[in-house]
Design an enzyme around this catalytic site. Structure first.
Site, short mmCIF file in Angstrom:
data_model
loop_
_atom_site.label_atom_id
_atom_site.label_comp_id
_atom_site.label_asym_id
_atom_site.label_seq_id
_atom_site.Cartn_x
_atom_site.Cartn_y
_atom_site.Cartn_z
N LEU A 154 0.85 -1.19 0.00
CA LEU A 154 0.00 0.00 0.00
C LEU A 154 0.88 1.24 0.00
O LEU A 154 1.48 1.59 1.01
CB LEU A 154 -0.93 -0.01 1.22
CG LEU A 154 -1.76 -1.28 1.41
CD1 LEU A 154 -2.61 -1.18 2.67
CD2 LEU A 154 -2.64 -1.55 0.19
N GLU A 155 0.95 1.90 -1.15
CA GLU A 155 1.77 3.10 -1.26
C GLU A 155 1.09 4.09 -2.19
O GLU A 155 -0.04 3.87 -2.64
CB GLU A 155 3.18 2.75 -1.73
CG GLU A 155 3.25 1.82 -2.93
CD GLU A 155 4.68 1.43 -3.27
OE1 GLU A 155 5.49 2.35 -3.52
OE2 GLU A 155 4.99 0.23 -3.29
#
Length: 404
Positions: A154-155
């Site tokens: 998750l970025e």
């Protein structure tokens, strides 16, 4: 690595949930149903199976003793929808290429985890309507490949989207519940302080949903890092964030903490050598951390010809090395003994940096051939661009022209 799109309804998730504990042992063409120990899934380096000149995982296993691979990345279709694809273009439902690679690994006594998200492309958390439909899409991947492990990478820009992160964390929780024994890691950006505002909001979302993965890992690179000391400092700070967010003591926080590094030259010109990996490995093992991995095996080989750190490549490290040097640190983290790690070759002296061009401006418009400086490197525009940070992605609009 943005738009909400129609996807599978909640009914699909209910149907898959009914499979419950049987999901991990469902019949699938990739074979093996026996999981490796969690330590191997925690040590699995990233490998792009369809892009960046994929290496032969069997050859890596033979050379290093590695048993686990983190295959990347599962995304929403580029054309829209809430079904899983490899890289936005290759539907999981009709895949045979990745399945063949998985079969090769399993035939040699290894296994894989699959990573969703990453940097770039549209994520399923953005495209699907809610956590249930997001989980249903990921369950297709788990069932098809008989997975025992999955990674949520998750970025940006997804982790800046509150609704998308709600869907991803909710999906992770559903998958954890419906697939007993599933190893779940959550990977996010690292900063000198541990992780940034969006990373902290992701942790708070996990807390609010009552979700605890095997680990929360940070990526301490592409953020002004300088070797292992800056990375271990970030890991110490991230440990404090985990303690304060979840009310854990230090040891519990380390037991749920992971490191995801980048071997060789990073996107922003940082250099991480074999010696840096050894230092971080020593930190991780001495603090009983849960995960030690890196991006990527596609890059775990010396560039030809050697470029002395002058560029970032998706297929080589830009540092002096023998093939699969960095993979051997993952093997050591898993508790196995790899073949002797080749001593690091004497590095070529760094050339005198050129003078810096005019500083990059977020508001300026640049066209092909324009030159700027950013992060003590000069950059040349490959095409028209505005407000795209030089070095943010190796596939972005800027070509690195070296230190200045």
């Amino acid at each position: 690595m943005r738009r909400l799109r129609a996807c599978l309804g909640a009914a699909a998730a209910v149907t898959l949930a009914a499979a419950g504990a049987t999901a991990l042992v469902a019949s699938n063409a990739s074979g093996a149903t026996t999981a490796l120990g969690n330590r191997w899934y925690a040590a699995a380096p990233y490998l792009m199976p369809l892009d960046n000149d994929p290496p032969d995982p069997g050859a890596i296993m033979d050379a290093t003793g590695l048993k686990a691979f983190q295959l990347a990345f599962i995304l929403a279709p580029n054309g829209g929808g809430c079904s899983p694809t490899w890289g936005g273009t290759a539907p999981v439902s009709s895949d045979t290429a990745v399945q063949s690679m998985i079969s090769t690994v399993r035939a040699k006594g290894g296994d894989v985890s699959v990573s969703i998200g990453g940097y770039g492309g549209t994520k399923l958390g953005q495209a699907c309507a809610d956590p249930a439909s997001t989980a249903a899409a990921y369950q297709q991947v788990i069932t098809k490949y008989g997975l025992h492990a999955i990674d949520f990478d998750l970025e940006e820009p997804e982790y800046e989207n509150t609704a998308a992160i709600h869907n991803e964390i909710g999906a992770a929780k559903i998958l954890q519940q419906n697939n007993p024994g599933l190893y779940v890691s959550v990977t996010t950006a690292g900063t000198a302080d541990g992780t940034g505002w969006f990373g902290k909001q992701m942790l708070l979302e996990a807390k609010s949903q009552g979700f605890t993965p095997n680990n929360f890992s940070i990526m301490p690179f592409d953020g002004g890092f300088n070797g292992a000391a800056s990375q271990t400092s970030a890991l110490t700070n991230f440990n404090s964030i985990l303690q304060s967010t979840f009310g854990w003591d230090q040891a519990t926080a380390y037991a749920h903490e992971g490191f995801s590094g980048m071997n060789g030259r990073s996107d922003t010109g940082e250099i991480f050598t074999q010696a840096d990996f050894q230092t971080v490995l020593d930190y991780a093992t001495s603090h009983n951390m849960d995960r030690f991995t890196f991006w990527s095996l596609n890059r775990d080989r010396q560039c030809s010809p050697p470029d002395n750190g002058g560029r970032t490549s998706g297929t080589c490290s830009s540092v002096a090395q023998s093939d699969w040097d960095f993979a051997k640190y993952s093997v050591r983290f898993a508790g196995a003994t790899p073949p002797s790690i080749t001593p690091t070759p004497t590095p070529t002296p760094t050339p005198t940096p050129a003078s810096c061009k005019t500083a990059w401006s977020a508001s300026a418009v640049y066209t092909a051939g324009d030159e700027v400086s950013y992060g003590k490197h000069n950059w040349k525009a490959k095409w028209w661009t505005q407000n795209e940070v030089p070095g943010a992605s190796e596939w972005g609009p800027w070509q690195d022209e070296g230190a200045c």
